[in-house]
Design an enzyme around this catalytic site. Structure first.
Site, short mmCIF file in Angstrom:
data_model
loop_
_atom_site.label_atom_id
_atom_site.label_comp_id
_atom_site.label_asym_id
_atom_site.label_seq_id
_atom_site.Cartn_x
_atom_site.Cartn_y
_atom_site.Cartn_z
N GLU A 35 -2.34 14.88 92.94
CA GLU A 35 -3.70 14.45 92.58
C GLU A 35 -3.81 14.17 91.07
OE1 GLU A 35 -8.29 16.23 93.00
OE2 GLU A 35 -6.55 17.50 93.41
N LYS A 104 -11.92 10.08 96.01
CA LYS A 104 -12.14 11.38 96.62
C LYS A 104 -13.61 11.54 97.03
CE LYS A 104 -11.11 16.27 95.59
NZ LYS A 104 -10.62 17.16 94.50
N CYS A 136 -6.76 16.28 98.16
CA CYS A 136 -6.98 17.71 98.00
C CYS A 136 -8.08 18.29 98.90
CB CYS A 136 -7.23 18.01 96.52
SG CYS A 136 -6.95 19.75 96.06
#
Length: 267
Positions: A35, A104, A136
């Site tokens: 990430e 995200k 994530c």
């Protein structure tokens, strides 16, 4: 990979070194990084300095390196789009083109106030596989992977920055997301230390469509070569398909039940 938060030059050089080591002649087709690979984790104070647009210098250098090496790359960065900032991962194909961008959608507490959440899920076809991206915290929500699976994804690529003590959470989550959608799931996590005294456990992993771990990395920097057999997606769906058999449209209605209990009626 261990990253340095806020150090674009350091992180970019590590990515370029990894691309340079890619054994394309030996079959390497895709490199997956953690990430916010290029930027590390920014803060409210430095996000405006660190973030770059998708046509910015850092990503352009990675795209050119991927093109020269003839290898695809999944890499993360703090993306600037006008006055907004996103936690973004892109899939760069072997020609150096951006095949897929994902922002995200589920922000962790340290993302709040730094990034704007993304608003869509997308897939692309890469080397004959339908690929979707997650980042994530996204994988702790079953709906994210299910959205990509409904779009036809066969491979989920998860760029991860999961810190201690939450490593085991993502080990369980990535296996569940692969199994319940009958897809491959590849998760690449940071290792080493970051800002705010955070430590990262590594534990990058590839999970097959039945939820079995094909490979799991340790807690130190490493580069693992793993091979996917796309036919395993279809074979996992031969006798049953969760996507088709899930009764998502069922309505749950409260019904009368004895004192101290609760019940729902499925209509």
């Amino acid at each position: 990979m261990a990253l340095v938060d806020g150090d674009l030059e350091h992180n970019l050089n590590k990515v370029l070194e990894a691309i340079g080591r890619a054994d394309v002649a030996g079959g390497t087709q895709l490199l997956v990084f953690p990430e916010t690979t290029l930027s590390g984790f920014p803060t409210r104070r430095n996000i405006a300095t660190i973030a770059q647009p998708l046509d910015g210098p850092a990503l352009n250098v990675v795209r050119e390196a991927a093109r020269r090496a003839g290898v695809a790359v999944a890499v993360g960065l703090a993306e600037r789009d006008g006055a907004r900032f996103f936690n973004t991962t892109v899939l760069i194909d072997a020609a150096g083109d951006i095949a897929l961008r994902y922002r995200k959608t589920h922000l962790w507490s340290s993302d709040e106030g730094v990034f704007t959440p993304g608003d869509r899920f997308e897939v692309c076809n890469w080397n004959g596989l339908n690929v979707g991206l997650l980042i994530c915290y996204d994988i702790e929500f079953p709906e994210t992977a299910r959205a990509l699976a409904r779009l036809g994804a066969q491979l989920l690529i998860v760029t991860n920055g999961n810190m201690d003590p939450y490593g085991p959470v993502h080990q369980r989550a990535i296996a569940a997301r692969a199994m319940e959608n009958q897809v491959f799931a590849l998760m690449t996590n940071r290792c080493g230390r970051g800002d705010l005294q955070m430590s990262f456990p590594g534990q990058s992993a590839l999970v097959d469509p039945s939820g079995e771990f094909l490979v799991v990395a340790g807690a130190v920097e490493t580069q693992l070569l793993v091979q996917l057999d796309p036919s395993r997606v279809e074979s996992s769906r031969r006798r049953y398909q969760y996507l088709h058999e899930a009764r998502i449209a069922l309505k749950l209605q409260p019904v009368a039940s004895p004192p101290g209990t609760a019940a729902l009626l499925i209509e």
